[in-house]
Design a protein around this motif. Structure first.
Motif, mmCIF file in Angstrom:
data_model
loop_
_atom_site.group_PDB
_atom_site.id
_atom_site.type_symbol
_atom_site.label_atom_id
_atom_site.label_comp_id
_atom_site.label_asym_id
_atom_site.label_seq_id
_atom_site.Cartn_x
_atom_site.Cartn_y
_atom_site.Cartn_z
ATOM 1 N N PHE A 1 -5.670 9.519 -1.650
ATOM 2 C CA PHE A 1 -5.954 9.536 -0.163
ATOM 3 C C PHE A 1 -6.311 8.214 0.283
ATOM 4 O O PHE A 1 -6.155 7.715 1.487
ATOM 5 C CB PHE A 1 -7.034 10.567 0.002
ATOM 6 C CG PHE A 1 -7.609 10.844 1.276
ATOM 7 C CD1 PHE A 1 -6.859 11.457 2.379
ATOM 8 C CD2 PHE A 1 -8.642 10.327 1.576
ATOM 9 C CE1 PHE A 1 -7.374 11.574 3.694
ATOM 10 C CE2 PHE A 1 -9.324 10.268 3.018
ATOM 11 C CZ PHE A 1 -8.650 11.124 3.959
ATOM 12 N N ILE A 2 -7.272 7.626 -0.515
ATOM 13 C CA ILE A 2 -7.921 6.329 0.104
ATOM 14 C C ILE A 2 -6.806 5.328 0.194
ATOM 15 O O ILE A 2 -6.792 4.598 1.207
ATOM 16 C CB ILE A 2 -8.671 5.713 -0.991
ATOM 17 C CG1 ILE A 2 -10.068 6.826 -1.236
ATOM 18 C CG2 ILE A 2 -9.066 4.431 -0.840
ATOM 19 C CD1 ILE A 2 -11.059 6.408 -2.027
ATOM 20 N N SER A 3 -5.574 4.999 -0.669
ATOM 21 C CA SER A 3 -4.677 4.316 -0.534
ATOM 22 C C SER A 3 -3.872 4.494 0.733
ATOM 23 O O SER A 3 -3.457 3.493 1.409
ATOM 24 C CB SER A 3 -3.739 4.331 -1.773
ATOM 25 O OG SER A 3 -2.661 3.386 -1.706
ATOM 26 N N HIS A 4 -3.579 5.888 0.937
ATOM 27 C CA HIS A 4 -2.800 6.256 2.157
ATOM 28 C C HIS A 4 -3.558 5.799 3.432
ATOM 29 O O HIS A 4 -2.846 5.246 4.410
ATOM 30 C CB HIS A 4 -2.590 7.684 2.122
ATOM 31 C CG HIS A 4 -1.654 8.175 3.190
ATOM 32 N ND1 HIS A 4 -0.389 7.956 3.184
ATOM 33 C CD2 HIS A 4 -2.234 9.018 4.320
ATOM 34 C CE1 HIS A 4 0.226 8.495 4.329
ATOM 35 N NE2 HIS A 4 -0.727 9.166 4.926
ATOM 36 N N MET A 5 -4.919 6.004 3.629
ATOM 37 C CA MET A 5 -5.554 5.632 4.756
ATOM 38 C C MET A 5 -5.698 4.264 4.788
ATOM 39 O O MET A 5 -5.442 3.699 6.087
ATOM 40 C CB MET A 5 -7.037 6.145 4.525
ATOM 41 C CG MET A 5 -7.138 7.505 4.535
ATOM 42 S SD MET A 5 -6.421 8.239 5.952
ATOM 43 C CE MET A 5 -7.457 7.876 7.224
ATOM 44 N N ASN B 1 8.175 5.979 5.694
ATOM 45 C CA ASN B 1 7.920 4.409 5.588
ATOM 46 C C ASN B 1 8.892 3.661 6.763
ATOM 47 O O ASN B 1 8.041 2.746 6.879
ATOM 48 C CB ASN B 1 8.511 4.143 3.964
ATOM 49 C CG ASN B 1 7.308 2.892 3.837
ATOM 50 O OD1 ASN B 1 6.220 3.015 3.454
ATOM 51 N ND2 ASN B 1 8.133 1.479 3.572
ATOM 52 N N TYR B 2 9.921 3.954 6.735
ATOM 53 C CA TYR B 2 10.797 3.396 7.912
ATOM 54 C C TYR B 2 9.842 3.183 9.285
ATOM 55 O O TYR B 2 9.628 2.369 9.991
ATOM 56 C CB TYR B 2 11.977 3.739 8.443
ATOM 57 C CG TYR B 2 13.007 3.067 9.174
ATOM 58 C CD1 TYR B 2 13.565 1.981 8.848
ATOM 59 C CD2 TYR B 2 12.808 3.434 10.572
ATOM 60 C CE1 TYR B 2 14.244 1.366 10.040
ATOM 61 C CE2 TYR B 2 13.336 2.859 11.505
ATOM 62 C CZ TYR B 2 14.356 1.602 11.324
ATOM 63 O OH TYR B 2 15.040 1.126 12.431
ATOM 64 N N TRP C 1 0.779 -1.056 0.024
ATOM 65 C CA TRP C 1 -0.005 0.061 0.044
ATOM 66 C C TRP C 1 0.728 1.376 0.299
ATOM 67 O O TRP C 1 0.405 2.412 -0.507
ATOM 68 C CB TRP C 1 -1.079 -0.003 1.152
ATOM 69 C CG TRP C 1 -2.227 -0.871 0.797
ATOM 70 C CD1 TRP C 1 -2.227 -2.153 1.554
ATOM 71 C CD2 TRP C 1 -3.156 -0.680 -0.104
ATOM 72 N NE1 TRP C 1 -3.423 -2.781 0.806
ATOM 73 C CE2 TRP C 1 -3.844 -1.811 0.026
ATOM 74 C CE3 TRP C 1 -3.535 0.229 -0.805
ATOM 75 C CZ2 TRP C 1 -5.088 -2.176 -0.970
ATOM 76 C CZ3 TRP C 1 -4.935 0.052 -1.659
ATOM 77 C CH2 TRP C 1 -5.353 -1.147 -1.629
ATOM 78 N N SER C 2 2.118 1.030 0.375
ATOM 79 C CA SER C 2 2.863 2.244 0.479
ATOM 80 C C SER C 2 3.197 2.362 -1.007
ATOM 81 O O SER C 2 3.515 3.649 -1.553
ATOM 82 C CB SER C 2 4.190 2.264 1.590
ATOM 83 O OG SER C 2 4.744 1.139 1.095
ATOM 84 N N SER C 3 3.587 1.349 -1.455
ATOM 85 C CA SER C 3 4.070 1.537 -2.912
ATOM 86 C C SER C 3 2.806 1.974 -4.040
ATOM 87 O O SER C 3 3.066 2.777 -4.856
ATOM 88 C CB SER C 3 4.408 0.007 -3.693
ATOM 89 O OG SER C 3 5.330 -0.493 -2.957
ATOM 90 N N ILE C 4 1.857 1.628 -3.680
ATOM 91 C CA ILE C 4 0.584 2.066 -4.477
ATOM 92 C C ILE C 4 0.375 3.514 -4.293
ATOM 93 O O ILE C 4 0.212 4.259 -5.102
ATOM 94 C CB ILE C 4 -0.978 1.138 -4.086
ATOM 95 C CG1 ILE C 4 -0.837 -0.195 -4.483
ATOM 96 C CG2 ILE C 4 -2.099 1.815 -4.873
ATOM 97 C CD1 ILE C 4 -1.708 -1.073 -4.054
ATOM 98 N N THR C 5 0.476 3.827 -3.076
ATOM 99 C CA THR C 5 0.415 5.388 -2.504
ATOM 100 C C THR C 5 1.278 6.055 -3.349
ATOM 101 O O THR C 5 0.869 7.122 -3.916
ATOM 102 C CB THR C 5 0.385 5.665 -1.093
ATOM 103 O OG1 THR C 5 -0.567 4.790 -0.423
ATOM 104 C CG2 THR C 5 0.079 7.139 -0.919
ATOM 105 N N SER C 6 2.694 5.676 -3.422
ATOM 106 C CA SER C 6 3.447 6.603 -4.048
ATOM 107 C C SER C 6 3.233 6.654 -5.651
ATOM 108 O O SER C 6 3.600 7.526 -6.148
ATOM 109 C CB SER C 6 4.926 5.805 -3.673
ATOM 110 O OG SER C 6 5.152 5.970 -2.254
#
Length: 318
Positions: A103-107, A188-189, A44-49
């Motif tokens: 925004f949704i991905s980040h949440m 992300n860390y 999800w961090s990859s998708i958000t980025s």
């Protein structure tokens, strides 16, 4: 099919791996230090980025297009607004959609990062002082990360859109350093470990500078056209000769900072494997000084960034 191609072209897929560098490297380091890894956080961090990077690329296309920065005199790849591949109204709708998706991905990312702590919080209600302290600390960080995604979305759009876009006054480099270095890697860390690693700031700046170098080549390539139409990037402000010196620093300083980081966190000789990139980096810098094929060297800078991420990460795992 043509319309789908136009949108894929507008996404500028070549730039997307850069948005993943900090996420991949933080995942490697988190696992190597504490054995902590969460596939949901990585996904999800990859998708958000990626969504934020696409948003930024679309905003850049729109902003430069309506300001006529992208035109027949531009050296780089053609843009969709300028080429009438995508209409202005379609691009505005796309900007709204990708802002919402980001925004949704980040949440969802925050949910996977903090859900175990929230469960622990729920079952620790017997000690109200611990409950309050724990809840307060975690909620503060959750709020910070929520504010952070709004800042990321706003910054992606404001780079070239609006009356006073910061990309037109030489602040694009600082933005890349912050978002691709500090926020991507350190942020992300934290999502993995729920602590800040201040030693990691050395690698944040290293990765940030390498990513800024990609932007700098892009701006050196477009220096004459940008100057003509009032887009004051760093190369326009300091001139092409000084921009090449600046580029040298952007490529060399990361190796110095990385060596310092490996020295203070030393576990094995494999951590120094990234030094192998010094040779292609020197060749890259030589080409920057002696020819003006910036499109080719732009690709080389991207490859160096990606290889740096992988070699640094693999070195810590080994």
């Amino acid at each position: 099919m043509l319309e789908i191609y136009n949108w894929i072209y507008a996404f500028r897929l070549k730039t997307l791996p850069l948005s993943l560098s900090g996420i991949i490297l933080s995942s490697f380091i988190s696992f190597s230090e504490k054995g902590i890894f969460n596939i949901n956080i990585l996904i999800w961090s990859s998708i958000t980025s990626i969504l934020l990077q696409i948003l930024s690329n679309l905003a850049n296309d729109y902003g430069d297009g309506i300001k006529n920065i992208d035109n027949i005199n531009s050296i780089g790849p053609k843009r969709t607004i300028q080429s009438c591949m995508i209409s202005k109204n379609q691009m505005i709708i796309a900007l709204i959609i990708f802002s919402i998706l980001s925004f949704i991905s980040h949440m969802i990312l925050l949910y996977y990062s903090f859900k175990d702590h929230m469960i622990l919080l729920y079952y620790s209600f017997k000690d109200h002082m611990i409950l309050y302290s724990f809840f307060k600390d975690k909620m503060i960080m959750i709020v910070i990360f929520i504010i952070g995604i709004f800042i990321c979305i706003f910054s992606a759009i404001k780079y070239t859109i609006g009356n006073n876009p910061y990309g037109y006054i030489g602040l694009g480099d600082l933005s890349v350093l912050i978002f691709f270095g500090l926020i991507s890697l350190e942020g992300n860390y934290y999502l993995y470990n729920h602590i800040f690693n201040y030693k990691l700031l050395l690698l944040c700046f290293s990765l940030g500078f390498l990513t800024v170098s990609v932007l700098n080549i892009n701006n050196m390539r477009d220096i004459e056209n940008d100057k003509k139409y009032g887009k004051y990037t760093i190369p326009v402000i300091i001139g092409l000769k000084n921009a090449k010196i600046y580029h040298t620093l952007l490529m060399i300083v990361p190796f110095i900072l990385s060596i310092i980081y490996v020295f203070i966190t030393y576990k094995s000789i494999y951590q120094y494997i990234f030094i192998l990139l010094i040779i292609p980096t020197i060749m890259h810098l030589k080409n920057i000084y002696h020819n003006h094929d910036f499109n080719h060297e732009l690709n080389i800078a991207i490859y160096i960034n990606i290889l740096y991420t992988l070699l640094m990460g693999i070195g810590f795992i080994l």
